[in-house]
Design a protein around this motif. Structure first.
Motif, short mmCIF file in Angstrom:
data_model
loop_
_atom_site.label_atom_id
_atom_site.label_comp_id
_atom_site.label_asym_id
_atom_site.label_seq_id
_atom_site.Cartn_x
_atom_site.Cartn_y
_atom_site.Cartn_z
N ALA A 51 0.85 -1.19 0.00
CA ALA A 51 0.00 0.00 0.00
C ALA A 51 0.88 1.24 0.00
N LEU A 52 0.37 2.31 -0.63
CA LEU A 52 1.09 3.57 -0.69
C LEU A 52 0.90 4.35 0.60
N VAL A 137 6.06 7.07 -1.42
CA VAL A 137 6.29 7.35 -2.86
C VAL A 137 7.64 8.06 -3.02
N VAL A 138 8.37 7.67 -4.12
CA VAL A 138 9.70 8.27 -4.33
C VAL A 138 9.54 9.74 -4.70
N SER A 139 10.42 10.57 -4.15
CA SER A 139 10.37 12.01 -4.41
C SER A 139 11.07 12.34 -5.72
N TYR A 155 37.25 14.95 -21.59
CA TYR A 155 36.54 15.28 -20.35
C TYR A 155 35.27 14.45 -20.27
N SER A 156 34.79 14.26 -19.03
CA SER A 156 33.56 13.51 -18.79
C SER A 156 32.67 14.28 -17.82
N ALA A 157 31.35 14.10 -17.99
CA ALA A 157 30.37 14.66 -17.05
C ALA A 157 29.91 13.55 -16.13
N VAL A 158 30.12 13.72 -14.83
CA VAL A 158 29.69 12.75 -13.83
C VAL A 158 28.34 13.24 -13.27
N VAL A 159 27.27 12.58 -13.68
CA VAL A 159 25.90 13.01 -13.35
C VAL A 159 25.42 12.25 -12.12
N THR A 160 24.86 12.99 -11.17
CA THR A 160 24.31 12.40 -9.95
C THR A 160 22.82 12.63 -9.88
N CYS A 161 22.05 11.54 -9.67
CA CYS A 161 20.60 11.61 -9.47
C CYS A 161 20.31 11.10 -8.06
N GLU A 162 19.53 11.86 -7.29
CA GLU A 162 19.28 11.46 -5.89
C GLU A 162 17.90 11.89 -5.44
N SER A 163 17.16 10.94 -4.83
CA SER A 163 15.85 11.22 -4.23
C SER A 163 16.00 11.17 -2.71
N THR A 164 15.30 12.06 -2.02
CA THR A 164 15.41 12.11 -0.56
C THR A 164 14.55 11.08 0.14
N ILE A 165 13.38 10.74 -0.45
CA ILE A 165 12.50 9.75 0.17
C ILE A 165 12.01 8.78 -0.90
N ASN A 212 10.07 3.50 -8.09
CA ASN A 212 10.15 2.44 -7.08
C ASN A 212 8.95 1.51 -7.14
N GLY A 213 8.29 1.46 -8.27
CA GLY A 213 7.14 0.58 -8.43
C GLY A 213 5.83 1.21 -8.07
N ALA A 214 5.85 2.30 -7.32
CA ALA A 214 4.61 2.97 -6.93
C ALA A 214 4.34 4.18 -7.81
#
Length: 410
Positions: A51-52, A137-139, A155-165, A212-214
């Motif tokens: 359940a969500l 639910v993922v933010s 040169y390279s671009a190092v990309v960061t993706c991050e969710s808090t919850i 995250n599936g939801a």
């Protein structure tokens, strides 16, 4: 020996009698309990396994063998934290209904406990555990990138993706506009991607998706462009004034004309200043500017300048002009202020002088006017007397002529 043997026989007999009595007593107790107590059927718990967070869900507890004429209390528990989530009463076999607004504390192994309300001899029963997963639910992920220098030309671009919850695991997908670049599943709500990069060239826009599936959440669009530092580096400052109107603090500002990933460095007497010292503090706000906070004193006196380079390449450093600062210099009036004050004072003196000259000149003119007026008045008086005589003489002639004229009339 006979006495000892007799004693042992007596002891064995006593033990046998005690064991027999204990068995009989326990048997009687068991028979009495068994004859007075009844058992409810095993309840069955039904509901979603996932359940969500914040969702409203319904669980049901059913009694297959509901005792006749018996009121049964049904209670829903979270076995993991021993928290009661709700209760319902079944009078004639109807299912117990539990409506939940899903919280994080609801996640775990749930059980339904059935208890007869009016019969203390009926043993309570428990359903099989039902596992509930709450999806936190993922933010929307944050997206950013840094530049990595591979060698002199690559040169390279190092990309960061991050969710808090968001309930783990989370799958991150990186897109360059509509093109899928890569995806990765993370157990810590964070993913890193590496892309080839060309400096001073626009290479599209990046977006990171988290699932995250939801729910699928999207980051903002991020332009993939790196501008090398260039142009002049400017530096200026403003000051804080104390109660005695003396300079007690300074804020030095350093800014480069262009550059998307600048690194600012401050120097005092050509010595690099670190982030924090006894009399200064560096406030970085890249790429806009860097600020150096100073407390004015003996230790802060000296020549300052700032240097800017690409954060990924030290070979592109550009320096600002140098500025000497100390307490005496800061509290000395600037040349333009002295010039303005001196000019204003000179203008004031000239203005006062002109006013004084004008007053004296006006007074002289007034005196001259008065003298001229007085002399004219005297002349008019003398001339007035002579004019009266002339007027009398002329008046007589006029009368005579008039009389002669009158005699000539017919």
């Amino acid at each position: 020996m006979l006495e000892v043997s007799s004693c042992m026989k007596v002891s064995h007999f006593s033990l046998r009698m005690f064991a027999s009595l204990l068995v009989v007593t326990l048997g009687l107790c068991y028979c009495r309990t068994d004859s007075n107590q009844t058992f409810l059927g095993i309840p069955q718990l039904f509901g979603p396994s996932e359940a969500l967070l914040g969702e409203i869900v319904v669980f049901k507890c059913v009694m297959p063998n509901h005792p006749k004429n018996e009121s049964v209390l049904l209670q829903l528990y979270n076995k993991d934290n021993d928290k009661r989530l709700g209760e319902s009463t079944s009078l004639s076999g109807e299912a117990g209904t539990f409506t939940l607004l899903i919280k994080l504390s609801h996640e775990g192994n749930l059980e339904c406990l059935a208890r007869a309300q009016n019969n203390s001899h009926t043993m309570p029963t428990v359903s099989r555990t039902h596992r509930l997963r709450v999806v936190d639910v993922v933010s929307a992920p944050d997206i950013s990138f840094t530049v990595l220098k591979e060698d002199s030309y690559n040169y390279s671009a190092v990309v960061t993706c991050e969710s808090t919850i968001g309930t783990l695991p989370v799958t991150f997908s990186l897109y360059n506009r509509t093109e899928l670049v890569a995806n990765v599943t993370s157990d810590n709500r964070r993913a890193i991607f590496k892309l080839p990069l060309v400096l001073d060239q626009y290479s599209g826009e990046l977006q990171c998706n988290a699932d995250n599936g939801a729910q699928v959440a999207h980051s903002q669009w991020l332009p993939l462009e790196v501008v090398s530092v260039g142009g002049p580096v400017t530096m200026h400052y403003d000051s804080d004034i104390g109660e005695n109107f003396a300079v007690i603090g300074l804020r030095l500002y350093c800014k480069v004309a262009k550059g998307s990933h600048p690194r600012y460095q401050w120097f005092l007497n050509k010595t690099l200043l670190h982030d924090k010292g006894s009399f200064y503090y560096v406030v970085d706000q890249p790429p806009e500017q860097s600020i150096l906070l100073l407390s004015v004193g003996r230790s802060s006196a000296g020549t300052y300048h700032c240097q800017v380079s690409d954060s990924f390449d030290n070979t592109t450093a550009i320096s600002s002009w140098e500025q000497y600062l100390d307490k005496e210099v800061l509290n000395r009036p600037p040349v333009y202020v002295v010039a303005v004050v001196f000019g204003c004072f000179t203008a004031l003196i000239l203005l006062v002088s002109v006013c004084c000259i004008g007053v004296v000149y006006n007074r002289g003119l007034e005196m001259e006017r008065r003298v001229v007026a007085y002399e004219g008045e005297l002349d008019l008086r003398e001339y007035g007397e002579d004019a009266g005589v002339v007027r009398s003489a002329r008046g007589g002639e006029f009368d005579q002529t008039s009389e002669a004229s009158a005699d000539e009339w017919p």
